[in-house]
Design a protein around this motif. Structure first.
Motif, PDB file in Angstrom:
ATOM      1  N   ILE A 130      -6.387   4.710  -7.778  1.00 33.63           N
ATOM      2  CA  ILE A 130      -5.853   5.953  -7.267  1.00 33.63           C
ATOM      3  C   ILE A 130      -6.513   6.829  -6.314  1.00 33.63           C
ATOM      4  CG2 ILE A 130      -6.694   7.196  -9.172  1.00 33.63           C
ATOM      5  CD1 ILE A 130      -4.308   8.807  -9.641  1.00 33.63           C
ATOM      6  N   GLU A 131      -8.001   6.847  -6.391  1.00 31.63           N
ATOM      7  CA  GLU A 131      -8.498   7.397  -5.365  1.00 31.63           C
ATOM      8  C   GLU A 131      -8.606   7.033  -4.119  1.00 31.63           C
ATOM      9  OE1 GLU A 131     -10.928   7.319  -9.407  1.00 31.63           O
ATOM     10  OE2 GLU A 131      -9.750   5.967  -8.066  1.00 31.63           O
ATOM     11  N   ASP A 132      -8.338   5.614  -3.886  1.00 31.82           N
ATOM     12  CA  ASP A 132      -8.096   4.991  -2.660  1.00 31.82           C
ATOM     13  C   ASP A 132      -6.742   5.388  -1.944  1.00 31.82           C
ATOM     14  OD1 ASP A 132      -9.479   3.735  -0.490  1.00 31.82           O
ATOM     15  OD2 ASP A 132      -8.782   1.707  -1.028  1.00 31.82           O
ATOM     16  N   ILE A 133      -5.752   5.496  -2.828  1.00 36.73           N
ATOM     17  CA  ILE A 133      -4.380   5.896  -2.411  1.00 36.73           C
ATOM     18  C   ILE A 133      -4.254   7.232  -2.011  1.00 36.73           C
ATOM     19  CG2 ILE A 133      -1.968   6.060  -3.010  1.00 36.73           C
ATOM     20  CD1 ILE A 133      -3.087   3.025  -2.979  1.00 36.73           C
ATOM     21  N   GLU A 134      -4.935   8.222  -2.832  1.00 38.70           N
ATOM     22  CA  GLU A 134      -4.975   9.489  -2.494  1.00 38.70           C
ATOM     23  C   GLU A 134      -5.664   9.836  -1.211  1.00 38.70           C
ATOM     24  OE1 GLU A 134      -5.816  13.515  -5.161  1.00 38.70           O
ATOM     25  OE2 GLU A 134      -7.155  11.950  -5.569  1.00 38.70           O
ATOM     26  N   ALA A 135      -6.912   9.017  -0.774  1.00 37.16           N
ATOM     27  CA  ALA A 135      -7.518   9.114   0.532  1.00 37.16           C
ATOM     28  C   ALA A 135      -6.633   8.809   1.479  1.00 37.16           C
ATOM     29  CB  ALA A 135      -8.805   8.447   0.455  1.00 37.16           C
ATOM     30  N   CYS A 136      -5.992   7.616   1.250  1.00 42.80           N
ATOM     31  CA  CYS A 136      -5.069   7.297   2.305  1.00 42.80           C
ATOM     32  C   CYS A 136      -4.022   8.291   2.785  1.00 42.80           C
ATOM     33  CB  CYS A 136      -4.172   6.081   1.940  1.00 42.80           C
ATOM     34  SG  CYS A 136      -5.187   4.436   1.936  1.00 42.80           S
ATOM     35  N   GLU A 137      -3.456   8.982   1.838  1.00 43.00           N
ATOM     36  CA  GLU A 137      -2.490   9.996   1.991  1.00 43.00           C
ATOM     37  C   GLU A 137      -3.042  11.239   2.614  1.00 43.00           C
ATOM     38  OE1 GLU A 137      -0.224  12.473  -1.232  1.00 43.00           O
ATOM     39  OE2 GLU A 137       0.864  10.961  -1.122  1.00 43.00           O
ATOM     40  N   ALA A 138      -4.228  11.337   2.535  1.00 42.27           N
ATOM     41  CA  ALA A 138      -5.092  12.562   3.074  1.00 42.27           C
ATOM     42  C   ALA A 138      -5.112  12.134   4.619  1.00 42.27           C
ATOM     43  CB  ALA A 138      -6.124  12.859   2.490  1.00 42.27           C
ATOM     44  N   ALA A 139      -5.417  10.931   4.694  1.00 45.44           N
ATOM     45  CA  ALA A 139      -5.850  10.776   6.121  1.00 45.44           C
ATOM     46  C   ALA A 139      -4.692  10.093   7.160  1.00 45.44           C
ATOM     47  CB  ALA A 139      -6.744   9.423   6.168  1.00 45.44           C
ATOM     48  N   GLY A 140      -3.448  10.398   6.417  1.00 41.80           N
ATOM     49  CA  GLY A 140      -2.178  10.150   7.294  1.00 41.80           C
ATOM     50  C   GLY A 140      -1.584   8.572   7.175  1.00 41.80           C
ATOM     51  N   ASN A 224      -3.912  13.836 -10.984  1.00 47.34           N
ATOM     52  CA  ASN A 224      -3.587  13.574  -9.541  1.00 47.34           C
ATOM     53  C   ASN A 224      -2.491  12.446  -9.448  1.00 47.34           C
ATOM     54  OD1 ASN A 224      -5.540  11.889 -10.550  1.00 47.34           O
ATOM     55  ND2 ASN A 224      -6.597  11.728  -8.508  1.00 47.34           N
ATOM     56  N   GLU A 225      -1.870  11.943 -10.501  1.00 50.19           N
ATOM     57  CA  GLU A 225      -1.215  10.711 -10.505  1.00 50.19           C
ATOM     58  C   GLU A 225       0.229  10.964  -9.822  1.00 50.19           C
ATOM     59  OE1 GLU A 225       0.417   7.610 -14.031  1.00 50.19           O
ATOM     60  OE2 GLU A 225      -1.454   8.912 -14.272  1.00 50.19           O
ATOM     61  N   ALA A 226       0.455  12.381  -9.213  1.00 50.80           N
ATOM     62  CA  ALA A 226       1.791  12.425  -8.380  1.00 50.80           C
ATOM     63  C   ALA A 226       1.759  11.521  -7.069  1.00 50.80           C
ATOM     64  CB  ALA A 226       1.991  13.814  -8.232  1.00 50.80           C
ATOM     65  N   VAL A 227       0.275  11.188  -6.680  1.00 53.98           N
ATOM     66  CA  VAL A 227       0.344  10.407  -5.649  1.00 53.98           C
ATOM     67  C   VAL A 227       0.917   9.121  -5.753  1.00 53.98           C
ATOM     68  CG1 VAL A 227      -2.115   9.769  -6.100  1.00 53.98           C
ATOM     69  CG2 VAL A 227      -1.339   9.822  -3.738  1.00 53.98           C
ATOM     70  N   LEU A 228       0.556   8.557  -7.004  1.00 54.23           N
ATOM     71  CA  LEU A 228       1.124   7.300  -7.360  1.00 54.23           C
ATOM     72  C   LEU A 228       2.597   7.327  -7.762  1.00 54.23           C
ATOM     73  CD1 LEU A 228      -1.709   5.959 -10.099  1.00 54.23           C
ATOM     74  CD2 LEU A 228      -1.382   5.427  -7.476  1.00 54.23           C
ATOM     75  N   ASP A 229       3.116   8.305  -8.158  1.00 54.32           N
ATOM     76  CA  ASP A 229       4.557   8.434  -8.007  1.00 54.32           C
ATOM     77  C   ASP A 229       5.383   8.676  -6.880  1.00 54.32           C
ATOM     78  OD1 ASP A 229       4.307   8.829 -10.862  1.00 54.32           O
ATOM     79  OD2 ASP A 229       4.204  10.931 -10.928  1.00 54.32           O
ATOM     80  N   ARG A 230       4.879   8.942  -5.697  1.00 57.11           N
ATOM     81  CA  ARG A 230       5.436   9.025  -4.453  1.00 57.11           C
ATOM     82  C   ARG A 230       5.245   7.681  -3.811  1.00 57.11           C
ATOM     83  NH1 ARG A 230       2.684  14.192  -4.385  1.00 57.11           N
ATOM     84  NH2 ARG A 230       0.884  13.350  -3.643  1.00 57.11           N
ATOM     85  N   MET A 231       4.155   6.795  -4.322  1.00 60.81           N
ATOM     86  CA  MET A 231       3.970   5.621  -3.649  1.00 60.81           C
ATOM     87  C   MET A 231       5.110   4.550  -4.597  1.00 60.81           C
ATOM     88  SD  MET A 231       0.660   2.959  -3.262  1.00 60.81           S
ATOM     89  CE  MET A 231       0.294   2.826  -4.789  1.00 60.81           C
ATOM     90  N   SER A 232       5.226   4.753  -5.786  1.00 62.24           N
ATOM     91  CA  SER A 232       6.157   4.076  -6.421  1.00 62.24           C
ATOM     92  C   SER A 232       7.648   4.245  -5.878  1.00 62.24           C
ATOM     93  CB  SER A 232       6.102   4.254  -7.801  1.00 62.24           C
ATOM     94  OG  SER A 232       6.904   3.671  -8.538  1.00 62.24           O
ATOM     95  N   ALA A 233       8.053   5.452  -5.552  1.00 65.40           N
ATOM     96  CA  ALA A 233       9.072   5.631  -5.166  1.00 65.40           C
ATOM     97  C   ALA A 233       9.552   4.966  -3.764  1.00 65.40           C
ATOM     98  CB  ALA A 233       9.440   7.432  -4.984  1.00 65.40           C
ATOM     99  N   ARG A 234       8.314   5.016  -2.880  1.00 65.07           N
ATOM    100  CA  ARG A 234       8.533   4.553  -1.628  1.00 65.07           C
ATOM    101  C   ARG A 234       8.767   2.862  -1.754  1.00 65.07           C
ATOM    102  NH1 ARG A 234       3.947   7.843  -0.376  1.00 65.07           N
ATOM    103  NH2 ARG A 234       2.678   6.050  -0.499  1.00 65.07           N
ATOM    104  N   LEU A 235       8.084   2.207  -2.679  1.00 64.82           N
ATOM    105  CA  LEU A 235       8.116   0.786  -2.924  1.00 64.82           C
ATOM    106  C   LEU A 235       9.673   0.691  -3.553  1.00 64.82           C
ATOM    107  CD1 LEU A 235       4.671  -0.102  -4.479  1.00 64.82           C
ATOM    108  CD2 LEU A 235       5.817  -1.101  -2.532  1.00 64.82           C
TER     109      LEU A 235
END
Length: 304
Positions: A130-140, A224-235
């Motif tokens: 999750i920390e890595d996915i969150e860092a990706c989202e922050a970096a674009g 901060n799990e909402a970042v995973l929810d957004r990625m799950s929706a994309r997948l």
């Protein structure tokens, strides 16, 4: 060593128990065992001093890497591959055993190399953190990483977390039987705040209890799990993205190992291996560019 000492004591108590020339061989064996033990003690002390969990006797920087069902001592290669042309946009070599935590730094380096402000990155389950996915989202970086199926409930054959539906408006999980699990306990998971949801009363009378838990069920969620929810929706909206990963990143690995015959590194030590693989990636990209545009096109691009 204890058994050898006991054997010596028995020989001393037995008249004529000396073994003549055999004493020298026994002394050599004892010295060899003591030397081996001393070396192992030194290595254990080195692990304690450095905080490392491995020592390689052939290359101090190499580590035991899991490879499918086998374990090989080597290095962890990270590639960012252009889906359209199968060109290597970024490469890195580390001795980190797991891929966890390496997605953001690899993807952001690829963004810099390509000169873009946003990028889509697809990776396998080994990068799910999750920390890595969150860092990706922050970096674009728009990440697509499937969630691994793991956890004590899954190991025991119970319902996985994915069958519990989270409703953010109510801040509850709805279980397979339709009961609402509310936040009950707070704790920490690494540096993240974790909230456990439960409903003891519903579990006691639940007809699905035998398939869900032995006592009552808890479902955890990070703040901060909402970042995973957004990625799950994309997948869910673009499941074909995972096929893009298999069709792109495996291409250079297969080419380098099979066609170019570089299944192992020739160098030792991390910096030397990094230099070796940098040349390998350059050679692969040149070969790939020749396939795409031909030698004249490559020369023209280099001159331009």
């Amino acid at each position: 060593m204890k058994r050898l000492d006991e054997g010596d004591a028995d020989e001393d108590r037995t008249p004529g128990g000396g073994s003549g020339g055999g004493d020298d061989k026994l002394a050599e064996k004892i010295a060899a065992i003591q030397g081996k033990r001393d070396r192992h003690k030194e290595m254990l002390a080195e692990l304690d001093r450095t905080g490392a969990d491995q020592i390689s006797l052939t290359d101090p920087d190499a580590r035991a890497m899991a490879r499918m069902t086998k374990v090989g001592v080597g290095y962890n290669i990270q590639l960012a591959v252009d889906v359209k042309h199968k060109l290597i946009a970024e490469q890195a070599v580390s001795n980190q055993v797991l891929d966890l935590g390496l997605l953001a730094q690899t993807a952001t380096a690829a963004m810099e190399a390509l000169g873009v402000e946003r990028i889509e990155a697809v990776a396998d389950r080994g990068y799910f953190k999750i920390e890595d996915i969150e860092a990706c989202e922050a970096a674009g970086v728009t990440a697509y990483v499937p969630k691994p199926v793991r956890g004590p409930a899954v190991r025991e054959g119970f319902f996985g977390k994915e069958v519990f539906r989270y409703e953010p408006d109510r801040d509850v999980f709805v279980c397979p039987a339709g009961a609402a699990l509310s936040p009950r306990y707070r704790g920490k998971s690494r540096d993240n705040v974790k909230v456990d949801y439960a409903n003891r009363g519903a579990c006691k009378a639940c007809v699905l209890r035998s398939r869900c838990t032995r006592s009552f069920r808890r479902v955890s969620r990070l703040e901060n799990e909402a970042v995973l929810d957004r990625m799950s929706a994309r997948l869910a909206a673009r499941p074909e993205m995972l096929d893009h990963r298999r069709n792109s990143v495996e291409h250079p690995f297969g080419t380098i190992k099979q066609w170019m015959g570089q299944g192992t590194f020739l160098m030792r030590r991390l910096e030397n291996v990094r230099g070796e693989f940098s040349l390998t990636a350059l050679a692969y990209n040149i070969r790939r560019a020749i396939t795409l545009v031909g030698v004249p096109g490559l020369i023209a691009a280099a001159r331009g």
